[in-house]
Design an enzyme around this catalytic site. Structure first.
Site, short mmCIF file in Angstrom:
data_model
loop_
_atom_site.label_atom_id
_atom_site.label_comp_id
_atom_site.label_asym_id
_atom_site.label_seq_id
_atom_site.Cartn_x
_atom_site.Cartn_y
_atom_site.Cartn_z
N ASN A 157 -10.07 -0.55 0.30
CA ASN A 157 -8.60 -0.46 0.21
C ASN A 157 -8.13 -1.05 -1.11
OD1 ASN A 157 -5.84 -0.78 0.48
ND2 ASN A 157 -5.92 -1.71 2.51
N HIS A 164 -3.37 7.07 2.21
CA HIS A 164 -3.82 5.75 1.77
C HIS A 164 -5.21 5.49 2.35
CE1 HIS A 164 -4.09 1.66 0.71
NE2 HIS A 164 -3.89 1.19 1.93
N CYS A 224 0.81 -1.22 0.00
CA CYS A 224 0.00 0.00 0.00
C CYS A 224 0.85 1.27 0.00
CB CYS A 224 -0.95 0.00 1.19
SG CYS A 224 -1.98 -1.45 1.25
N1 ACO Z 1 -18.42 -8.08 10.67
C1 ACO Z 1 -18.75 -8.25 11.97
N2 ACO Z 1 -17.85 -8.50 12.92
C2 ACO Z 1 -16.55 -8.56 12.55
C3 ACO Z 1 -16.14 -8.39 11.20
C4 ACO Z 1 -17.15 -8.15 10.25
N3 ACO Z 1 -16.86 -7.96 8.94
N4 ACO Z 1 -14.80 -8.50 11.16
C5 ACO Z 1 -14.38 -8.72 12.40
N5 ACO Z 1 -15.43 -8.78 13.25
C6 ACO Z 1 -15.43 -9.01 14.69
C7 ACO Z 1 -14.21 -9.73 15.16
O1 ACO Z 1 -14.35 -11.12 14.98
C8 ACO Z 1 -14.15 -9.32 16.61
O2 ACO Z 1 -15.01 -10.14 17.34
P1 ACO Z 1 -14.55 -10.72 18.77
O3 ACO Z 1 -14.32 -9.50 19.63
O4 ACO Z 1 -15.71 -11.54 19.16
O5 ACO Z 1 -13.29 -11.48 18.50
C9 ACO Z 1 -14.72 -7.92 16.62
O6 ACO Z 1 -15.40 -7.77 15.35
C10 ACO Z 1 -13.68 -6.84 16.76
O7 ACO Z 1 -12.56 -7.15 15.91
P2 ACO Z 1 -11.34 -6.19 15.73
O8 ACO Z 1 -10.37 -6.82 14.80
O9 ACO Z 1 -10.88 -5.71 17.04
O10 ACO Z 1 -12.08 -4.99 14.99
P3 ACO Z 1 -11.49 -3.61 14.65
O11 ACO Z 1 -12.33 -2.56 15.22
O12 ACO Z 1 -10.00 -3.57 14.88
O13 ACO Z 1 -11.70 -3.56 13.06
C11 ACO Z 1 -10.42 -3.90 11.04
C12 ACO Z 1 -11.13 -4.55 12.22
C13 ACO Z 1 -11.45 -3.09 10.30
C14 ACO Z 1 -9.84 -4.99 10.18
C15 ACO Z 1 -9.32 -2.97 11.58
O14 ACO Z 1 -8.52 -3.68 12.49
C16 ACO Z 1 -8.42 -2.42 10.51
O15 ACO Z 1 -8.85 -1.64 9.68
N6 ACO Z 1 -7.12 -2.77 10.50
C17 ACO Z 1 -6.17 -2.26 9.58
C18 ACO Z 1 -6.28 -2.93 8.24
C19 ACO Z 1 -5.45 -2.20 7.22
O16 ACO Z 1 -5.45 -1.00 7.19
N7 ACO Z 1 -4.74 -2.88 6.36
C20 ACO Z 1 -3.94 -2.16 5.40
C21 ACO Z 1 -2.84 -2.87 4.95
S1 ACO Z 1 -3.35 -4.07 3.79
C22 ACO Z 1 -2.08 -4.27 2.67
O17 ACO Z 1 -1.05 -3.71 2.76
C23 ACO Z 1 -2.30 -5.21 1.52
#
Ligand code: ACO
Length: 333
Positions: free
Chosen positions: A290, A260, A119
């Site tokens: 993304n 990004h 990214c």
């Molecule tokens: N729908 C409903 N619930 C979900 C979903 C979904 N789509 N996805 C995850 N959950 C649940 C999880 O299972 C978790 O449940 P639990 O507490 O029972 O275990 C709960 O939601 C909270 O999960 P978190 O991972 O803590 O959620 P968070 O608020 O952190 O959001 C996310 C997750 C959106 C993935 C976030 O962590 C994020 O954006 N991370 C960065 C990703 C990124 O920017 N990547 C870029 C690089 S990619 C590349 O370079 C190719």
């Protein structure tokens, strides 16, 4: 900086974009995994993304964006000297996607190579091309950031499948003398100890696809969301502050911040750290999710189209992703 680099700048003359045709709204995920439109919107800011067909390959989208950029710069494809494609989802392991694009757009006199920095790919490749222009090695370059990550998504993994979309953008850079426009400063960083946080196990030479060692391993995107989230906010804030410091510019002087587009909450937290008000922050993650290396150039295109990015304006771009890798460019548009 040498005298030559001072007078010879890499100016972005035009920008083009291409995204996959099919729009996939959040509601479609409700039938595939345990999720809701509400969860996706509140946690990520994403409402819909583009999902490529078999025909919409990485090279196809790259060539489409590149041709548009050339047209807008009134540049004949035969006059292009270098094609640089930032991608981690190229058509093949080899040949490079840049070589395919060079042929597709008819850039018969150009060199071509890919840059792999996930990214942050557009940040890195823009600097690589600009350095070649500033040094006098070449006079112009097409710099394309493009990814088709939905082709590598595990559609049963709700924590990753909702995040990605397919598309990319291209800029045409040309040497100009005695101008204050162009790429002004760049910072590029990496922390490979975080490689385990976002990766695709199978398909490289470590676990070649179909090999004995690939058995039981995944060919889909693996990501530890929380780890990446924490890293992203810190990395974005730090690289923006250091690129501004390097250029001797304060955050107040920035006209537009084009980060990004991975997650709205990451963008908001990083903007706050840097001290940039919401009206100076460009966001289109709601429409595309993304797109990895494609996100920043598509955002630049849309920012220009919407009148937010004007010739002579100071734009700060920043990216982070798998590697881990991150970086920022300060550009006088
Ligand atoms: N729908 C409903 N619930 C979900 C979903 C979904 N789509 N996805 C995850 N959950 C649940 C999880 O299972 C978790 O449940 P639990 O507490 O029972 O275990 C709960 O939601 C909270 O999960 P978190 O991972 O803590 O959620 P968070 O608020 O952190 O959001 C996310 C997750 C959106 C993935 C976030 O962590 C994020 O954006 N991370 C960065 C990703 C990124 O920017 N990547 C870029 C690089 S990619 C590349 O370079 C190719």
């Amino acid at each position: 900086m040498g005298a030559r680099a001072m007078s010879r700048k890499a100016v972005i003359e035009s920008v083009g974009m291409a995204v996959a045709e099919r729009v996939m709204p959040n509601s479609e995920f409700e039938a595939i995994v345990e999720t809701s439109d509400e969860w996706i919107r509140t946690r990520t800011g994403i409402s819909e993304r583009r999902v490529s067909s078999d025909e919409e390959t990485c090279s196809y989208l790259a060539a489409k964006a590149a041709s548009q950029a050339l047209e807008r710069a009134s540049c004949d494809p035969n006059d292009v000297q270098m094609v640089v494609v930032a991608t981690v989802t190229g058509d093949y392991i080899f040949p490079s996607t840049a070589s395919l694009v060079q042929d597709m757009i008819g850039a018969t006199n150009a060199g071509a190579f890919d840059v792999g920095a996930a990214c942050a790919g557009f940040i890195y490749s823009a600097q690589v091309a600009a350095s070649m222009i500033e040094s006098g090695t070449i006079d112009n370059a097409l710099v394309i950031g493009v990814d088709v990550l939905t082709k590598f998504v595990d559609w049963s993994d709700r924590s990753t499948c909702i995040l990605f979309g397919d598309g990319g953008g291209a800029v045409f850079m040309r040497a100009q003398e005695n101008t204050n426009r162009g790429l002004i400063a760049t910072v590029m960083n990496s922390d490979g100890s975080g490689a385990k946080h976002i990766k695709i196990d199978v398909g490289g030479s470590l676990h070649a696809s179909g090999s004995e060692s690939s058995k039981g391993k995944s060919c889909h995107i693996f990501m530890e969301g929380r780890e990446v989230y924490r890293f992203a906010v810190k990395a974005m804030g730090e690289s923006c502050c250091s690129v501004l410091e390097k250029a001797g510019v304060s955050a107040d002087e920035v006209d537009l911040f084009v980060p990004h587009q991975a997650n709205l909450r990451i963008i908001e937290a990083a903007s706050q750290r840097i001290g940039l008000p919401p009206e100076k922050v460009f966001v289109n993650v709601q429409k595309y999710g993304n797109m990895s290396a494609g996100s920043i150039p598509v955002a630049l295109y849309e920012a220009e189209q919407s009148g937010k990015l004007k010739k002579g304006g100071l734009v700060l771009t920043v990216g982070f992703g798998a590697g881990l890798v991150w970086g920022a460019n300060l550009i006088r548009w």
